[in-house]
Design an enzyme around this catalytic site. Sequence first.
Site, mmCIF file in Angstrom:
data_model
loop_
_atom_site.group_PDB
_atom_site.id
_atom_site.type_symbol
_atom_site.label_atom_id
_atom_site.label_comp_id
_atom_site.label_asym_id
_atom_site.label_seq_id
_atom_site.Cartn_x
_atom_site.Cartn_y
_atom_site.Cartn_z
ATOM 1 N N ASP A 1 0.856 -1.235 0.049
ATOM 2 C CA ASP A 1 -0.205 -0.083 -0.051
ATOM 3 C C ASP A 1 0.946 1.481 0.151
ATOM 4 O O ASP A 1 0.404 2.308 0.503
ATOM 5 C CB ASP A 1 -0.988 0.023 1.140
ATOM 6 C CG ASP A 1 -1.846 -1.132 1.226
ATOM 7 O OD1 ASP A 1 -2.187 -1.759 0.368
ATOM 8 O OD2 ASP A 1 -1.788 -1.820 2.339
ATOM 9 N N LYS B 1 1.838 2.313 -5.073
ATOM 10 C CA LYS B 1 2.473 1.700 -6.020
ATOM 11 C C LYS B 1 1.557 1.837 -7.592
ATOM 12 O O LYS B 1 2.322 2.111 -8.591
ATOM 13 C CB LYS B 1 2.559 0.272 -5.797
ATOM 14 C CG LYS B 1 3.857 -0.540 -6.589
ATOM 15 C CD LYS B 1 3.969 -2.127 -6.039
ATOM 16 C CE LYS B 1 3.891 -2.164 -4.570
ATOM 17 N NZ LYS B 1 2.824 -2.594 -4.074
ATOM 18 N N GLY C 1 -4.513 -4.557 -4.325
ATOM 19 C CA GLY C 1 -5.300 -3.754 -4.782
ATOM 20 C C GLY C 1 -4.906 -2.229 -5.152
ATOM 21 O O GLY C 1 -3.948 -1.850 -4.265
ATOM 22 N N HIS C 2 -4.675 -1.858 -6.356
ATOM 23 C CA HIS C 2 -4.202 -0.760 -6.752
ATOM 24 C C HIS C 2 -5.345 0.333 -7.108
ATOM 25 O O HIS C 2 -6.322 0.161 -7.965
ATOM 26 C CB HIS C 2 -3.264 -0.858 -8.314
ATOM 27 C CG HIS C 2 -2.162 -1.456 -7.592
ATOM 28 N ND1 HIS C 2 -1.480 -1.409 -6.488
ATOM 29 C CD2 HIS C 2 -1.153 -1.972 -8.551
ATOM 30 C CE1 HIS C 2 -0.354 -2.233 -6.726
ATOM 31 N NE2 HIS C 2 -0.332 -2.492 -7.980
ATOM 32 N N GLN D 1 2.685 -7.013 -3.001
ATOM 33 C CA GLN D 1 2.808 -6.411 -1.592
ATOM 34 C C GLN D 1 4.252 -5.766 -1.328
ATOM 35 O O GLN D 1 4.962 -6.003 -2.258
ATOM 36 C CB GLN D 1 2.486 -7.722 -0.592
ATOM 37 C CG GLN D 1 0.982 -8.119 -0.705
ATOM 38 C CD GLN D 1 0.897 -8.772 -1.915
ATOM 39 O OE1 GLN D 1 1.426 -9.459 -2.653
ATOM 40 N NE2 GLN D 1 -0.550 -8.963 -2.419
ATOM 41 N N GLY E 1 0.064 13.734 -4.682
ATOM 42 C CA GLY E 1 -1.180 13.761 -4.952
ATOM 43 C C GLY E 1 -1.670 12.434 -5.492
ATOM 44 O O GLY E 1 -0.792 12.026 -6.280
#
Length: 430
Positions: free
Chosen positions: A13, A16, A40-41, A225, A416
């Site tokens: 997390d 990436k 999850g991206h 991960q 951002g």
Amino acid sequence: MSNVVLVGSQWGDEGKGKIVDLLTARCDMVVRYQGGNNAGHTLVVDNKQYIFHLIPSGILYDNKKCLISNGVALDPIILIEEIEKLAGQGIKLTPKRFGLSDKAHVIMPYHKALDLARESQSGDFRIGTTGRGIGPCYEDKSARVGIRVIDLLDADRLTDKLYIVLKEKNILLNYLYGSDIIEIDPIVETYLSYGKKLAPFITDTSAEIASAMSSGKKILFEGAQGTHLDIDHGTYPFVTSSNPTSGGACTGAGIGPTKIDHVVGIVKSYTTRVGAGPFITELTDETGQHFQKKGSEFGATTGRIRRCGWLDMVLVNDAVRLNGFSSLAITKLDILSGIKTIKICTAYKCGAEILKIRPACLNKLAECEPVYEEFPGWNESLSSIRSKDKLPANAVNYLNAISRISGVPISILSVGPDRNETILLSDPFI
Ligand code: IMP
């Protein structure tokens, strides 16, 4: 440089997805080499949000090839859902654009059932897995009883393999965990139908990568991960069941180590963790809440709130050593705006000992306390800044500290969530 590996330096997390998206603009092919839909991206492009669990987010470009290679634990249900969802958003996948390894291992219903049953009965020893069947799938791979993508194309082979595997799984599920047994016929039928849907994409991804390399294509290898969830080097047993570290790109994608030109380590400007396990710089106070809220720190996969804390350079420096980072991508720097004093953990204090390397023993780790260096913060919003020299002096000071402590230069800064909210200091592909 043509072949770049991207690895998270913390517990996953790290942001990436966005860096993958950015580097994809500079390459021809993106390869996902390990993990599964435990990852999850989240990506924001032109104010539109996309969430990917399996397909590399590079799929948003229409002229890049995206591959899921052999090291991935593949849930075909999720992959088919992603393909259909993308089609609904106007992105139609073709074999020219997307490929799936014939050797990737398939997450089967009993893997998910076992993952959930074990977690629910492990009390204090639960890992806090995502419940997606990742661990049991990799277990079967190592036990040489796994179902591979290629098996979904052959009814006889799938039936024969499942006949053997289910005998054992049903004993575990039914006698040990009190769960329902799994019948063979419906699974064979369902998984063959998945095979049929995925067939156009199934290929030898290692050979495709080699051919792209020999024609001079630029390739990005994307781990899922982070380093400290690595099965060998992470905070075991609170880890995932594969190797996100850069060496995992070699086995997980079928390439030799001499082919890797550059390894980018992603460092989130603070630390987060989902699931159980030690977290030395964890904050349960207002600053932790600031990271959680301002940084939207809840999982794209499970929706769980992420635990938050100060940047831990003991973890990052371990990751530098384990992955051989050539440069760092610093993410979510904007989230630090508004914090009066920012801390970086540079060592652990354990009794009279000062440790610079995370100890393997979790009991010892639990006794460690963070040793902090403090830095003055800044109030300015960073999201509209597009060059390092326009950043507030205290933000530059913070970044310089990360480089100094890690000994690795910074190539990318993210200020951002949007694709544009990025400062590229040097291109890892050049
Ligand atoms: P599993 O990968 O579902 O077996 O979960 C093992 C551990 O890895 C748990 O602590 C999960 O929360 C963690 N984990 C798995 N995938 C991710 C990820 O993409 N980001 C952060 N943590 C993850």
